[in-house]
Design an enzyme around this catalytic site. Sequence first.
Site, PDB file in Angstrom:
ATOM      1  CD  GLU A  50     -11.341   2.223  -0.458  1.00 33.53           C
ATOM      2  OE1 GLU A  50     -10.414   2.538  -1.243  1.00 33.53           O
ATOM      3  OE2 GLU A  50     -11.732   1.066  -0.324  1.00 33.53           O
ATOM      4  CG  ASP A  61      -1.811   3.957  -5.530  1.00 30.86           C
ATOM      5  OD1 ASP A  61      -2.534   3.054  -5.073  1.00 30.86           O
ATOM      6  OD2 ASP A  61      -1.476   4.965  -4.886  1.00 30.86           O
TER       7      ASP A  61
END
Length: 277
Positions: A50, A61
């Site tokens: 990824e 995040d």
Amino acid sequence: MTTRIEDRFASLKAEGRPALVTFLMAGDPDGETAFEIMKALPEAGADLIELGMPFSDPMADGPAVQKAGRRALQAGETLTKTLATVKRFREGDAKTPVILMGYFNPIYIYGVDRFVADARENGVDGLIVVDLPPEMDDELCLPAVEAGLNFIRLATPTTDEKRLPAVLRNTSGFVYYVSITGITGTAAPDAGKVSAAVARIKDKTDLPVCIGFGVRTAEQARALGRHAEGVVVGSALVGAIEDSLVDGRAAPGTPNAILSVVRDLAAGVRASRLADA
């Protein structure tokens, strides 16, 4: 025609083991160092990669990934450069699946049609766009799938029976199960709860399921690998990069700092099916 992601999971199923999916922020701590790390990930044990698309407002995040994104942006990373990195990676690796993960805003600014075409041409295999719900599939998901890219959707502990069919409807490649509530890298997953949640997802789809968020150690990777087709690790890896920096810049030991963690995690993932034998 199958995609690289589908081929990789079929191959791993034949081996009887789950995948190690590794997350790296494109351009962190700088473009060249990030590429050197990316290039070495498969040999260190990564089965899928990824690649984060840096964004200035990464709401899902955790602190480690947010810092990685800021470092990348400060070093001049752009979506154009990220796509060029994938193209460069493909010159030496035609098999390892690469998934771009991030937010819709940079893609929208780049231009959806242009982005999908360029992603496909440069060797991207799939997309994870965390802020596009199923109700917005016309925006990016369907054009991406039509172009031959897998669109990977997130399922979470709060995705109930009513919501799950919508999440799964246009998902392909694999389902990314978020093992904790909240942001990335801030808590450890409970293997028992994860097992039950993954079983519920598997009742609704034949797609592989990969478990992510909060996985930091080989022991965790081994335990979670018993319950799914893959384990995703991100915060632990970008954290290792941060810890290796000297005055905010890459040091000679920066690539190996992350690769040594990947090797340990790969050993844990590969042992998870052996433990069940």
